[in-house]
Design a protein around this motif. Structure first.
Motif, PDB file in Angstrom:
ATOM      1  N   THR A   1       4.574  -4.984   3.990  1.00 36.32           N
ATOM      2  CA  THR A   1       6.018  -5.168   4.147  1.00 36.32           C
ATOM      3  C   THR A   1       6.476  -6.209   3.139  1.00 36.32           C
ATOM      4  OG1 THR A   1       5.882  -4.637   6.507  1.00 36.32           O
ATOM      5  CG2 THR A   1       7.855  -5.809   5.737  1.00 36.32           C
TER       6      THR A   1
ATOM      7  N   PHE B   1       0.889   0.133   4.467  1.00 36.05           N
ATOM      8  CA  PHE B   1       1.691  -0.385   3.367  1.00 36.05           C
ATOM      9  C   PHE B   1       2.167  -1.803   3.695  1.00 36.05           C
ATOM     10  CE2 PHE B   1       1.899   4.136   2.713  1.00 36.05           C
ATOM     11  CZ  PHE B   1       1.994   4.309   1.336  1.00 36.05           C
TER      12      PHE B   1
ATOM     13  N   HIS C   1      13.749   5.948   5.057  1.00 39.66           N
ATOM     14  CA  HIS C   1      13.192   4.876   4.230  1.00 39.66           C
ATOM     15  C   HIS C   1      12.405   5.504   3.083  1.00 39.66           C
ATOM     16  CE1 HIS C   1      10.560   0.939   4.081  1.00 39.66           C
ATOM     17  NE2 HIS C   1      11.173   1.200   2.933  1.00 39.66           N
TER      18      HIS C   1
ATOM     19  N   PHE D   1       6.152   2.703   7.620  1.00 38.74           N
ATOM     20  CA  PHE D   1       5.101   2.526   6.619  1.00 38.74           C
ATOM     21  C   PHE D   1       4.118   1.422   7.001  1.00 38.74           C
ATOM     22  CE2 PHE D   1       8.296   4.837   4.224  1.00 38.74           C
ATOM     23  CZ  PHE D   1       7.509   5.752   3.529  1.00 38.74           C
TER      24      PHE D   1
ATOM     25  N   TYR E   1       9.892   4.330   0.578  1.00 33.61           N
ATOM     26  CA  TYR E   1       9.077   3.161   0.237  1.00 33.61           C
ATOM     27  C   TYR E   1       8.877   3.099  -1.271  1.00 33.61           C
ATOM     28  CZ  TYR E   1       5.578  -0.496   0.656  1.00 33.61           C
ATOM     29  OH  TYR E   1       4.905  -1.692   0.555  1.00 33.61           O
TER      30      TYR E   1
ATOM     31  N   GLU F   1      10.978  -2.233  -2.427  1.00 33.32           N
ATOM     32  CA  GLU F   1       9.860  -3.128  -2.100  1.00 33.32           C
ATOM     33  C   GLU F   1       9.320  -3.836  -3.336  1.00 33.32           C
ATOM     34  OE1 GLU F   1      10.223  -0.917   1.605  1.00 33.32           O
ATOM     35  OE2 GLU F   1      10.285  -0.300  -0.492  1.00 33.32           O
TER      36      GLU F   1
END
Length: 316
Positions: free
Chosen positions: A272, A270, A245, A265, A247, A251
């Motif tokens: 979602t 962090f 992943h 994360f 991040y 996102e």
């Protein structure tokens, strides 16, 4: 310290880019010019967008953060304060680990901070997380700003113009990462404060201050697209070291700060987020409202103009 799997400071070549009214009041001509200008201004409102300026010839820049490399030295905090002219203590004072006792957010004096999350689901290995403005691709703060004080620039940086700001702080409410801060103590001219990706430095061929100072090269500056490819290559080469992943790739519509980690994360604080920016929803609502009111406002403008001219004629 773990073996560093080829972690250059940048991955793009070249990585750095410079990137008079009379006593009787207004006359008919003056009034009609005013009304026309007002209607044009109203008609233009729905065209605003959170995308900011675009330029196909300018590469989006960003930073890739490898959280498996970060050692929590906080040198990036020192460099950020120095680069932005914020008061700071000597660099040695940043060895203080007591700050990790609580989760911190960026402040007007510290535009970037490092946290050490407490992870109940982890193996106990400490993980340090550097946070700052994420420089969203479709930035909600830009979309929320009523006066254009926030701008998404062609090079990827989201910047702030204090001379335009009216202090509404809608940008702070809109930020899904809660990374903007406000100078509440500055009574006369408070400002929004945020990381601006060291645009004054990169425009002169330098790296962002935090990237330059990192002693373990946990930060890599370069073109966003190349950073994403590079991140996936690292994951493929070291599947036991990273979760699959990146991040910030998708996102909230994507961000210019990207992260690699060895655990989910969500454990690291962090949020979602889905692949769509919240700005897409708010802009659709804003545009619908303005478009719905455009015709009534134009009608009211015409009625006001006729009323003005009628009254003026009766007093002649």
């Amino acid at each position: 310290m773990r073996e560093n799997p080829a972690s250059p400071r940048s991955v793009s070549l070249p990585v750095l880019r410079a990137d008079r009214a009379s006593s009787r009041g207004p006359d008919r001509r003056g009034f009609m010019k005013f009304t026309g200008a007002a209607m044009l201004s109203l008609a233009a409102l729905p065209a605003s967008s959170g995308h900011g300026h675009t330029d196909p010839n300018t590469a989006r820049m960003g930073v890739l953060v490898d959280l498996t490399e970060c050692i929590g030295c906080r040198r990036c905090e020192f460099a950020c304060a120095e680069a932005n002219g914020n008061p700071h203590d000597p660099i040695e004072s940043y060895d203080d680990q007591s700050v990790f006792a609580e989760t911190r957010r960026p402040t007007p004096g510290s535009l970037s901070v490092v946290n050490r999350p407490v992870n109940a689901a982890s193996d106990g290995t400490p993980v340090h997380v550097k946070i700052q403005c994420m420089h969203c691709e479709h930035a909600p703060c830009v979309s929320a700003c009523l006066v254009g004080a926030m701008q998404k620039n062609p090079d990827g940086a989201v910047t702030y113009d204090a001379s335009r700001c009216i202090g509404c702080r809608y940008c702070m409410v809109a930020c899904p990462f809660e990374r903007l801060s406000y100078e509440y103590d500055a009574a006369l001219a408070p400002r929004i404060r945020k990381c601006e990706l060291c645009r004054d430095r990169t425009a002169n061929g330098k790296l962002p201050a935090c990237v330059e100072i990192c002693p373990v090269e946990a930060l890599t500056y370069g073109e966003r697209d190349q950073l994403i490819r590079y991140a996936h290559e690292r994951i493929a080469e070291h599947p036991d070291r990273y979760i699959d992943h990146v991040y910030g790739e998708t996102e909230g519509g994507g961000t210019s700060w990207l992260y690699l980690a060895d655990r989910p994360f969500s454990e690291l604080g962090f949020p979602t987020l889905g692949p769509r920016s919240s700005a897409e929803v708010t802009e659709a609502i804003q545009h619908g409202i303005f478009q719905g009111f455009a015709a009534p406002l134009a009608l009211f403008g015409v009625m006001a103009g006729l009323n003005f001219l009628t009254k003026r004629g009766s007093h002649s």
